[in-house]
Design a protein around this motif. Structure first.
Motif, PDB file in Angstrom:
ATOM      1  N   TRP A  99       0.821  -1.206   0.000  1.00 15.81           N
ATOM      2  CA  TRP A  99       0.000   0.000   0.000  1.00 15.81           C
ATOM      3  C   TRP A  99       0.861   1.265   0.000  1.00 15.81           C
ATOM      4  N   VAL A 100       1.889   1.277   0.860  1.00 20.96           N
ATOM      5  CA  VAL A 100       2.750   2.457   0.937  1.00 20.96           C
ATOM      6  C   VAL A 100       3.484   2.660  -0.386  1.00 20.96           C
ATOM      7  N   GLN A 101       4.006   1.580  -0.962  1.00 16.16           N
ATOM      8  CA  GLN A 101       4.716   1.699  -2.228  1.00 16.16           C
ATOM      9  C   GLN A 101       3.803   2.219  -3.333  1.00 16.16           C
ATOM     10  N   GLN A 102       2.558   1.746  -3.371  1.00 19.07           N
ATOM     11  CA  GLN A 102       1.626   2.213  -4.390  1.00 19.07           C
ATOM     12  C   GLN A 102       1.362   3.710  -4.241  1.00 19.07           C
ATOM     13  N   CYS A 103       1.164   4.155  -3.003  1.00 18.31           N
ATOM     14  CA  CYS A 103       0.927   5.585  -2.772  1.00 18.31           C
ATOM     15  C   CYS A 103       2.128   6.418  -3.205  1.00 18.31           C
ATOM     16  N   LEU A 104       3.327   5.926  -2.906  1.00 18.72           N
ATOM     17  CA  LEU A 104       4.535   6.642  -3.311  1.00 18.72           C
ATOM     18  C   LEU A 104       4.673   6.670  -4.828  1.00 18.72           C
ATOM     19  N   GLN A 105       4.377   5.550  -5.473  1.00 14.63           N
ATOM     20  CA  GLN A 105       4.426   5.502  -6.934  1.00 14.63           C
ATOM     21  C   GLN A 105       3.429   6.472  -7.560  1.00 14.63           C
ATOM     22  N   ASP A 106       2.331   6.711  -6.854  1.00 18.41           N
ATOM     23  CA  ASP A 106       1.318   7.640  -7.336  1.00 18.41           C
ATOM     24  C   ASP A 106       1.685   9.093  -7.043  1.00 18.41           C
ATOM     25  N   GLY A 107       2.893   9.315  -6.506  1.00 11.54           N
ATOM     26  CA  GLY A 107       3.382  10.672  -6.286  1.00 11.54           C
ATOM     27  C   GLY A 107       2.949  11.306  -4.985  1.00 11.54           C
ATOM     28  N   LYS A 108       2.486  10.485  -4.024  1.00  9.87           N
ATOM     29  CA  LYS A 108       2.024  11.025  -2.739  1.00  9.87           C
ATOM     30  C   LYS A 108       3.166  11.040  -1.721  1.00  9.87           C
ATOM     31  N   ARG A 109       3.075  11.968  -0.781  1.00 12.97           N
ATOM     32  CA  ARG A 109       3.866  11.854   0.443  1.00 12.97           C
ATOM     33  C   ARG A 109       3.019  11.083   1.439  1.00 12.97           C
ATOM     34  N   VAL A 110       3.639  10.167   2.158  1.00 11.72           N
ATOM     35  CA  VAL A 110       2.879   9.237   2.988  1.00 11.72           C
ATOM     36  C   VAL A 110       3.225   9.429   4.460  1.00 11.72           C
ATOM     37  N   ILE A 111       2.188   9.515   5.289  1.00  8.67           N
ATOM     38  CA  ILE A 111       2.327   9.528   6.744  1.00  8.67           C
ATOM     39  C   ILE A 111       1.606   8.297   7.267  1.00  8.67           C
ATOM     40  N   THR A 112       2.310   7.453   8.009  1.00 12.54           N
ATOM     41  CA  THR A 112       1.664   6.288   8.603  1.00 12.54           C
ATOM     42  C   THR A 112       1.566   6.468  10.104  1.00 12.54           C
ATOM     43  N   LEU A 113       0.441   6.043  10.665  1.00 13.60           N
ATOM     44  CA  LEU A 113       0.170   6.155  12.094  1.00 13.60           C
ATOM     45  C   LEU A 113       0.198   4.759  12.708  1.00 13.60           C
TER      46      LEU A 113
END
Length: 257
Positions: A99-113
């Protein structure tokens, strides 16, 4: 996430983060920042720690979304919900990494809680696929470089180093406390060439000065992974952790970081 967590005063003169952050999945394409919850403490339990971090993402949201936007404008943030625990920690990590990799590939900055501190492993490994030349900063009381037979809350950065997800010279261990870490773990980091700054050294240098000095080299990297472990904060300010301690960063110092 449950809609009740997105606090709103319904006052255009006093917007809250609950007004700013979207939970509508149709808004994903336009989102610049994505928030993902990781409600599991399996790694903590494997380490013999106090359970409870499984409730972390919900409780963080409950407080976070009550805060003022503090002048933030034009930033598109979406909370896409929680990773569903898979029954076995390794399977949960695999799903989180995807999930995190997909979000990053989509150009997002990711914050996980979180969640347990073992989540640093799937998060940073995901980033390593997108930006192999990354820096990783672990702000924590413990090194989390144990070489255990199975992954736990104490193995994340050992896994990242041994699997070449992060280079030793690009890993920074910040705010650790010598009296709760194994001498063997510190020797492992020293021999690998990992940069270390203890809580004592951080205080002597000054939090701001220490990080300014460290981040002067950030131009060498394409991305930075940050791991903020709340156990690095003293128990008076953060009692709801697996192993609270009377020693640690103050909440103000933590916010400076």
């Amino acid at each position: 996430p449950e809609s009740i967590l997105f606090y709103s005063r319904r006052d255009p003169l006093d917007p809250r983060l609950g007004d700013l952050v979207s939970s509508n999945f149709d808004a994903y394409g336009a989102a610049q920042v994505v928030i993902i919850g990781c409600p599991q403490d399996d790694g903590v339990l494997r380490s013999g720690g106090r359970p409870g971090a499984v409730a972390g993402p919900t409780e963080i949201r409950r407080q976070l979304y009550r805060l003022s936007t503090a002048g933030i404008t034009g930033l598109r943030v979406q909370d896409i919900g929680d990773i569903v625990p898979q029954g076995k920690l390794e399977a949960t990590h695999a799903l989180q990494q995807q999930w995190v990799q997909q979000c990053l590939q989509d150009g997002k900055r990711v914050i996980t809680l979180g969640g347990g501190s073992d989540m640093a492993y799937p998060d940073c490994s995901a980033l390593s696929y997108i930006a192999p030349n990354l820096a990783a900063i672990n702000i924590g009381a413990q090194f989390s470089v144990r070489n255990d037979p199975q992954c736990t809350s104490q193995t994340a950065f050992n896994q990242l180093l041994e699997e070449n997800c992060v280079r030793p010279d690009a890993l920074f261990q910040i705010g650790y406390q010598t009296h709760i870490n194994s001498p063997a773990d510190e020797r492992y980091l020293r021999e690998r060439g990992v940069s270390r700054c203890s809580l004592k050294s951080l205080r002597e240098l000054g939090v701001g000065q220490a990080f300014r000095h460290m981040l002067r080299s950030k131009s060498r990297f394409d991305a930075i992974f940050w791991a903020f472990d709340v156990e690095s904060v003293r128990g008076a300010d953060a009692p709801g952790v697996s192993v609270p301690s009377p020693l640690g960063l103050t909440s103000e110092e933590f916010c400076q970081l």
